[in-house]
Every structure is written in C-alpha cells, then in structure tokens.
Design a protein around this motif. Structure first.
Motif, PDB file in Angstrom:
ATOM      1  N   THR A  39       0.674  -1.128   0.097  1.00 51.62           N
ATOM      2  CA  THR A  39       0.002   0.111   0.075  1.00 51.62           C
ATOM      3  C   THR A  39       0.864   1.172  -0.005  1.00 51.62           C
ATOM      4  OG1 THR A  39      -0.188   0.066   2.411  1.00 51.62           O
ATOM      5  CG2 THR A  39      -1.940  -1.069   1.275  1.00 51.62           C
ATOM      6  N   ASP A  77      -9.678   1.505  -6.701  1.00 50.63           N
ATOM      7  CA  ASP A  77      -9.313   1.452  -5.194  1.00 50.63           C
ATOM      8  C   ASP A  77      -8.898   2.958  -4.863  1.00 50.63           C
ATOM      9  OD1 ASP A  77      -6.639   1.072  -3.215  1.00 50.63           O
ATOM     10  OD2 ASP A  77      -8.329  -0.447  -2.986  1.00 50.63           O
ATOM     11  N   ARG A  82      -6.246  -1.721  -9.074  1.00 49.86           N
ATOM     12  CA  ARG A  82      -5.659  -3.009  -8.450  1.00 49.86           C
ATOM     13  C   ARG A  82      -5.924  -4.189  -9.687  1.00 49.86           C
ATOM     14  NH1 ARG A  82      -4.988  -4.391  -2.869  1.00 49.86           N
ATOM     15  NH2 ARG A  82      -5.407  -2.545  -1.526  1.00 49.86           N
ATOM     16  N   PRO A  93      -1.084  -4.070  -7.050  1.00 52.71           N
ATOM     17  CA  PRO A  93      -1.650  -2.829  -7.024  1.00 52.71           C
ATOM     18  C   PRO A  93      -0.656  -1.817  -7.842  1.00 52.71           C
ATOM     19  CG  PRO A  93      -0.118  -3.442  -5.068  1.00 52.71           C
ATOM     20  CD  PRO A  93      -0.289  -4.584  -5.873  1.00 52.71           C
ATOM     21  N   THR A 160     -15.022  -1.307  -6.957  1.00 49.42           N
ATOM     22  CA  THR A 160     -14.053  -1.572  -5.774  1.00 49.42           C
ATOM     23  C   THR A 160     -13.899  -3.066  -5.496  1.00 49.42           C
ATOM     24  OG1 THR A 160     -15.443  -1.064  -4.050  1.00 49.42           O
ATOM     25  CG2 THR A 160     -14.476   0.786  -4.889  1.00 49.42           C
ATOM     26  N   MET A 161     -13.097  -3.167  -4.515  1.00 47.45           N
ATOM     27  CA  MET A 161     -13.261  -4.787  -4.136  1.00 47.45           C
ATOM     28  C   MET A 161     -14.257  -5.025  -3.298  1.00 47.45           C
ATOM     29  SD  MET A 161     -10.355  -6.105  -5.410  1.00 47.45           S
ATOM     30  CE  MET A 161      -9.514  -7.443  -4.386  1.00 47.45           C
TER      31      MET A 161
END
Length: 220
Positions: A39, A77, A82, A93, A160-161
């Motif tokens: 990250t 994200d 991602r 990422p 998004t996830m």
C-alpha cells in the motif's frame, strides 16, 4: 468541470458489474495471508508523452470470460487501481505515484485510450488517458496521480473490491464504507476513506453517479 449526471438502473447493471470479480475475490480472500498487498505511495518525477495501450475493449460478458481464463480483473481503489489474478487470488496494486508508462503497459489489454491535457485544475495541469467505459486516469510529472469514473450516461463495469460502482445505491455505499455524505457545489457528495464520489440525490434510494480518488480536476 463536473460532467452531466445520469441515473443508471442498478437492477440492470448489478449482475454484470459483480460477475467479473466474484472468482477473483473468493481466491483473494483465501490467499490474503500468503500474499499481502502493498500500500505504498512511491513518487515518480519528470514528464513524458502518452504511451497508448493496445487491445480491444471487452464487453461485459468478456469480463466474466477474462476472470475464468486467468486474465487479470481491474478494480478501482482509493490508493489507485488493482489487477486481481483470478487463478492465484492475488492482487497487483498500481498505486498513485507509479510511472505512467508502467500503468499504461499494465492496462494494455484495454483499448487504446484517448489522451489529452486539462490545463486548469486545482493541482495544476494534468494529463489524462480515458477509455470508452468512462475510466479516466490523471498523470502529472510522468506519474499516475488519480482516477475518475462516471458521467456521460456511461455504465462502466468497474467496481471497488467491496463492489461499489456507478449505479450502486446509497445503502450499499453505507454498508461497505464509513461514508460521510454532504451537500457541496458539486451536488450530493461523499467521501469513503480515500474514495470520493457523487450521488444523484440525498435520499436513501440515491445512486452513485461519479467516483474518483487521488488528484482530481473538479471545478467547485
């Protein structure tokens, strides 16, 4: 400048939007302890011209095929993008600060983007690459600085996830994130961690019409 806001039909888009990530998310959950996701926020310098990507834009059905065949699935994200590997369950990422050429090379399976420059932005002039589904990436000093999604009546399949996407209901937003919703010069705006966006109204049945993260070019 804020683009026109259009209402989308969540019942028509929810199935297509989530199918592409289902297989990847299941494996990602199983493998999360073995392959942690980075990250960081490395910063690149200098400026270069656009590096177009090749390939063809997949239709919604093609996204499902991509997930089954092992082609990475793209997810938006708060820290960037991602690329989810549906076979290994890992996520690569593409964080803000990644060199522009590396980001565009990673998205080479998409169609060649339209490129240009927005000179009047709060952060200064921004170069952009935009795809037909409405995904726009912003670059500054040869680095990936932000993304925006939505507008012009488009119904992108990206999410998004957690499944948040254009057309998601306010209830889904508040269930997945600790969102702050407020009225601004842009309309009914929200922040959810590092994500920002717009709803088409303040009511509980409101839908997400725009999403963005990182550096943006919104006129307030």
């Amino acid at each position: 400048m804020t683009r026109p806001i259009y209402r989308t039909d969540p019942a028509a888009t929810a199935g297509n939007r989530m199918c592409a990530l289902l297989a990847a998310l299941a494996l990602l959950s199983a493998c999360a302890r073995e392959e942690p996701v980075e990250t960081g926020d490395p910063v690149a310098k200098d400026f270069t011209a656009a590096v177009p990507a090749g390939g063809e834009t997949p239709e919604p059905e093609a996204s499902v095929t991509a997930a089954r065949s092992g082609t990475p699935v793209l997810a938006i994200d708060g820290d960037g993008l991602r690329l989810v590997d549906p076979e290994r369950g890992s996520a690569r990422p593409l964080v803000f600060g990644t060199p522009r050429a590396a980001v565009l090379a990673a998205l080479a399976d998409r169609s060649a983007p339209e490129t240009g420059r927005q000179a009047e932005c709060g952060a200064g002039p921004l170069d952009f690459a935009e795809w037909p589904d409405g995904l726009r990436l912003y670059f500054q000093d040869r680095a990936f600085r932000g993304w925006a999604l939505g507008g012009r009546g488009r119904k992108p399949e990206l999410s998004t996830m957690s499944g948040l996407a254009i057309g998601s209901l306010r209830a889904a937003l508040e269930a997945a994130y600790d969102a702050r919703i407020f009225e601004s010069t842009l309309g009914t705006e929200f922040t959810a961690g590092a994500l920002s966006g717009l709803l088409d109204g303040p009511g509980k049945g409101a839908q997400v019409t725009h999403l963005w993260a990182g550096v943006s070019c919104n006129f307030r």
